[in-house]
Design a protein around this motif. Structure first.
Motif, PDB file in Angstrom:
ATOM      1  N   GLN A  26       0.624  -1.283   0.083  1.00 40.29           N
ATOM      2  CA  GLN A  26       0.167  -0.016  -0.057  1.00 40.29           C
ATOM      3  C   GLN A  26       0.885   1.429  -0.116  1.00 40.29           C
ATOM      4  OE1 GLN A  26      -3.121  -0.092   3.027  1.00 40.29           O
ATOM      5  NE2 GLN A  26      -3.732  -2.122   2.291  1.00 40.29           N
ATOM      6  N   ALA A  27       2.097   1.271   0.202  1.00 37.93           N
ATOM      7  CA  ALA A  27       3.013   2.401   0.452  1.00 37.93           C
ATOM      8  C   ALA A  27       3.315   2.922  -1.141  1.00 37.93           C
ATOM      9  CB  ALA A  27       4.320   2.060   1.023  1.00 37.93           C
ATOM     10  N   GLN A  28       3.162   4.242  -1.196  1.00 35.83           N
ATOM     11  CA  GLN A  28       3.152   4.852  -2.726  1.00 35.83           C
ATOM     12  C   GLN A  28       4.522   5.460  -2.761  1.00 35.83           C
ATOM     13  OE1 GLN A  28       0.637   4.447  -4.911  1.00 35.83           O
ATOM     14  NE2 GLN A  28       0.122   2.737  -3.664  1.00 35.83           N
ATOM     15  N   HIS A  29       5.654   5.012  -2.132  1.00 34.13           N
ATOM     16  CA  HIS A  29       6.880   5.516  -2.149  1.00 34.13           C
ATOM     17  C   HIS A  29       7.717   4.130  -2.253  1.00 34.13           C
ATOM     18  CE1 HIS A  29       6.160   4.894   2.171  1.00 34.13           C
ATOM     19  NE2 HIS A  29       7.395   4.757   2.435  1.00 34.13           N
ATOM     20  N   THR A  30       9.096   4.508  -2.315  1.00 35.75           N
ATOM     21  CA  THR A  30      10.042   3.732  -2.774  1.00 35.75           C
ATOM     22  C   THR A  30      10.378   3.039  -1.491  1.00 35.75           C
ATOM     23  OG1 THR A  30      11.024   4.876  -4.513  1.00 35.75           O
ATOM     24  CG2 THR A  30      12.346   3.076  -3.512  1.00 35.75           C
ATOM     25  N   LEU A  31      10.582   1.687  -1.217  1.00 40.18           N
ATOM     26  CA  LEU A  31      10.731   0.997   0.014  1.00 40.18           C
ATOM     27  C   LEU A  31      12.083   0.554   0.149  1.00 40.18           C
ATOM     28  CD1 LEU A  31       7.623  -1.006   0.895  1.00 40.18           C
ATOM     29  CD2 LEU A  31       8.114   1.202   1.606  1.00 40.18           C
ATOM     30  N   ALA A  32      12.948   0.439  -1.241  1.00 38.38           N
ATOM     31  CA  ALA A  32      14.435  -0.275  -1.165  1.00 38.38           C
ATOM     32  C   ALA A  32      14.765   0.119  -2.399  1.00 38.38           C
ATOM     33  CB  ALA A  32      14.268  -1.453  -0.935  1.00 38.38           C
ATOM     34  N   SER A  33      15.882   0.434  -2.416  1.00 40.71           N
ATOM     35  CA  SER A  33      16.614   0.920  -3.683  1.00 40.71           C
ATOM     36  C   SER A  33      18.103   0.199  -3.710  1.00 40.71           C
ATOM     37  CB  SER A  33      16.889   2.403  -3.635  1.00 40.71           C
ATOM     38  OG  SER A  33      17.474   2.780  -5.017  1.00 40.71           O
ATOM     39  N   TRP A  34      18.559  -0.442  -4.799  1.00 40.31           N
ATOM     40  CA  TRP A  34      19.588  -1.113  -5.334  1.00 40.31           C
ATOM     41  C   TRP A  34      20.604   0.001  -5.982  1.00 40.31           C
ATOM     42  CZ3 TRP A  34      15.293  -3.834  -4.943  1.00 40.31           C
ATOM     43  CH2 TRP A  34      15.269  -5.052  -4.129  1.00 40.31           C
TER      44      TRP A  34
ATOM     45  N   VAL B 114      14.630   7.722 -15.152  1.00 43.30           N
ATOM     46  CA  VAL B 114      14.861   8.931 -15.084  1.00 43.30           C
ATOM     47  C   VAL B 114      16.176   9.228 -14.966  1.00 43.30           C
ATOM     48  CG1 VAL B 114      14.869   8.858 -12.396  1.00 43.30           C
ATOM     49  CG2 VAL B 114      14.183  10.951 -13.558  1.00 43.30           C
ATOM     50  N   GLU B 115      16.671  10.347 -15.516  1.00 40.18           N
ATOM     51  CA  GLU B 115      18.050  10.805 -15.516  1.00 40.18           C
ATOM     52  C   GLU B 115      18.164  12.229 -14.940  1.00 40.18           C
ATOM     53  OE1 GLU B 115      20.541   9.764 -18.899  1.00 40.18           O
ATOM     54  OE2 GLU B 115      18.768   8.625 -19.746  1.00 40.18           O
ATOM     55  N   SER B 116      19.481  12.266 -14.505  1.00 42.02           N
ATOM     56  CA  SER B 116      19.942  13.692 -13.769  1.00 42.02           C
ATOM     57  C   SER B 116      21.410  13.637 -14.086  1.00 42.02           C
ATOM     58  CB  SER B 116      19.396  13.740 -12.479  1.00 42.02           C
ATOM     59  OG  SER B 116      20.479  13.026 -11.514  1.00 42.02           O
ATOM     60  N   ASP B 117      22.030  14.935 -13.710  1.00 44.28           N
ATOM     61  CA  ASP B 117      23.514  15.109 -13.785  1.00 44.28           C
ATOM     62  C   ASP B 117      24.293  13.903 -13.324  1.00 44.28           C
ATOM     63  OD1 ASP B 117      22.993  17.143 -15.303  1.00 44.28           O
ATOM     64  OD2 ASP B 117      23.409  18.945 -13.966  1.00 44.28           O
ATOM     65  N   ASP B 118      23.949  13.479 -11.968  1.00 37.01           N
ATOM     66  CA  ASP B 118      24.479  12.390 -11.057  1.00 37.01           C
ATOM     67  C   ASP B 118      23.935  11.253 -10.927  1.00 37.01           C
ATOM     68  OD1 ASP B 118      22.491  13.336  -9.549  1.00 37.01           O
ATOM     69  OD2 ASP B 118      23.741  13.762  -7.841  1.00 37.01           O
ATOM     70  N   MET B 119      22.895  10.899 -11.600  1.00 34.79           N
ATOM     71  CA  MET B 119      22.333   9.589 -11.468  1.00 34.79           C
ATOM     72  C   MET B 119      21.328   9.232 -12.594  1.00 34.79           C
ATOM     73  SD  MET B 119      18.816  10.060 -10.631  1.00 34.79           S
ATOM     74  CE  MET B 119      17.847   9.008  -9.554  1.00 34.79           C
ATOM     75  N   ARG B 120      20.891   7.720 -12.593  1.00 34.11           N
ATOM     76  CA  ARG B 120      20.075   7.290 -13.428  1.00 34.11           C
ATOM     77  C   ARG B 120      19.232   6.393 -12.689  1.00 34.11           C
ATOM     78  NH1 ARG B 120      21.670   4.003 -17.701  1.00 34.11           N
ATOM     79  NH2 ARG B 120      19.812   4.356 -18.775  1.00 34.11           N
ATOM     80  N   GLY B 121      17.842   6.217 -12.846  1.00 29.62           N
ATOM     81  CA  GLY B 121      17.127   5.328 -12.048  1.00 29.62           C
ATOM     82  C   GLY B 121      15.832   4.870 -12.516  1.00 29.62           C
ATOM     83  N   ALA B 122      15.358   3.581 -12.046  1.00 30.70           N
ATOM     84  CA  ALA B 122      14.246   3.076 -12.579  1.00 30.70           C
ATOM     85  C   ALA B 122      13.614   2.458 -11.475  1.00 30.70           C
ATOM     86  CB  ALA B 122      14.565   2.065 -13.676  1.00 30.70           C
ATOM     87  N   TRP B 123      12.270   2.363 -11.507  1.00 30.66           N
ATOM     88  CA  TRP B 123      11.375   1.874 -10.459  1.00 30.66           C
ATOM     89  C   TRP B 123      10.467   0.886 -11.093  1.00 30.66           C
ATOM     90  CZ3 TRP B 123      12.706   6.666 -10.892  1.00 30.66           C
ATOM     91  CH2 TRP B 123      13.291   7.461  -9.680  1.00 30.66           C
ATOM     92  N   PHE B 124      10.257  -0.086 -10.108  1.00 35.87           N
ATOM     93  CA  PHE B 124       9.283  -1.383 -10.345  1.00 35.87           C
ATOM     94  C   PHE B 124       8.624  -1.818  -9.193  1.00 35.87           C
ATOM     95  CE2 PHE B 124      13.550  -3.181  -9.077  1.00 35.87           C
ATOM     96  CZ  PHE B 124      13.183  -4.380  -8.559  1.00 35.87           C
ATOM     97  N   LYS B 125       7.529  -2.719  -9.373  1.00 41.89           N
ATOM     98  CA  LYS B 125       6.712  -3.098  -8.304  1.00 41.89           C
ATOM     99  C   LYS B 125       7.040  -4.656  -8.029  1.00 41.89           C
ATOM    100  CE  LYS B 125       3.199   0.374  -8.567  1.00 41.89           C
ATOM    101  NZ  LYS B 125       2.011   0.748  -8.833  1.00 41.89           N
ATOM    102  N   ASP B 126       7.137  -5.008  -6.852  1.00 40.14           N
ATOM    103  CA  ASP B 126       7.194  -6.493  -6.429  1.00 40.14           C
ATOM    104  C   ASP B 126       6.009  -7.189  -6.761  1.00 40.14           C
ATOM    105  OD1 ASP B 126       5.707  -6.007  -4.193  1.00 40.14           O
ATOM    106  OD2 ASP B 126       7.496  -6.386  -2.894  1.00 40.14           O
ATOM    107  N   SER B 127       5.766  -8.360  -6.683  1.00 43.14           N
ATOM    108  CA  SER B 127       4.804  -9.082  -6.559  1.00 43.14           C
ATOM    109  C   SER B 127       3.563  -8.751  -5.746  1.00 43.14           C
ATOM    110  CB  SER B 127       4.818 -10.484  -6.087  1.00 43.14           C
ATOM    111  OG  SER B 127       5.573 -10.827  -4.725  1.00 43.14           O
ATOM    112  N   GLU B 128       3.801  -7.766  -4.847  1.00 45.78           N
ATOM    113  CA  GLU B 128       2.874  -7.311  -3.665  1.00 45.78           C
ATOM    114  C   GLU B 128       2.473  -6.012  -4.120  1.00 45.78           C
ATOM    115  OE1 GLU B 128       1.906 -10.043  -1.619  1.00 45.78           O
ATOM    116  OE2 GLU B 128       3.265 -10.686  -3.205  1.00 45.78           O
TER     117      GLU B 128
END
Length: 126
Positions: free
Chosen positions: A58-66, A100-114
């Motif tokens: 139910q959280a609408q934000h990132t819970l973990a990032s690798w 998403v890209e910025s000067d110092d990072m690139r990131g991507a989000w996905f959802k787990d099975s839940e």
């Protein structure tokens, strides 16, 4: 005090069996503890804990990032296992093909099975 203590991301899930399959088979994590209360998985020298609750996903934000060395390679591998990346068009965050890209990072989000939101992140320039 806490600066020398290990930390774990604790992620709520609706269906433990389904979540455990996702984290082990899809993400390739190793189970280090499997009890009726929780499952602990090792990832890069840290831990992720899963616990079953009706409030999982139910959280609408990132819970973990690798932090990864090659975002494109990680995304290709995850997509080959059925992972779909999220697209966002929010103030300060606009993805293109899931990235998403910025000067110092690139990131991507996905959802787990839940339905929990997870991230893979590549830093640039150190």
């Amino acid at each position: 005090m806490l600066s020398d203590s290990p930390i774990a991301a604790i992620i709520p899930v609706n269906d433990m069996a389904r979540a455990k399959r996702f984290y082990t088979e899809t993400l390739g994590l190793t189970v280090t503890k499997d009890s009726p209360q929780d499952v602990m998985l090792e990832t890069g020298g840290t831990m992720i804990g899963l616990y079953e609750t009706p409030y999982g996903g139910q959280a609408q934000h990132t819970l973990a990032s690798w932090k990864v060395a090659d975002l494109d390679a990680e995304m290709k591998e995850l997509r080959s296992k059925g992972v779909a990346f999220e697209d966002y068009d929010l103030p300060g965050i606009k993805t293109v093909d899931g990235v998403v890209e910025s000067d110092d990072m690139r990131g991507a989000w996905f959802k787990d099975s839940e339905g929990n939101i997870l991230c893979v992140l590549e830093t640039r320039g150190g």
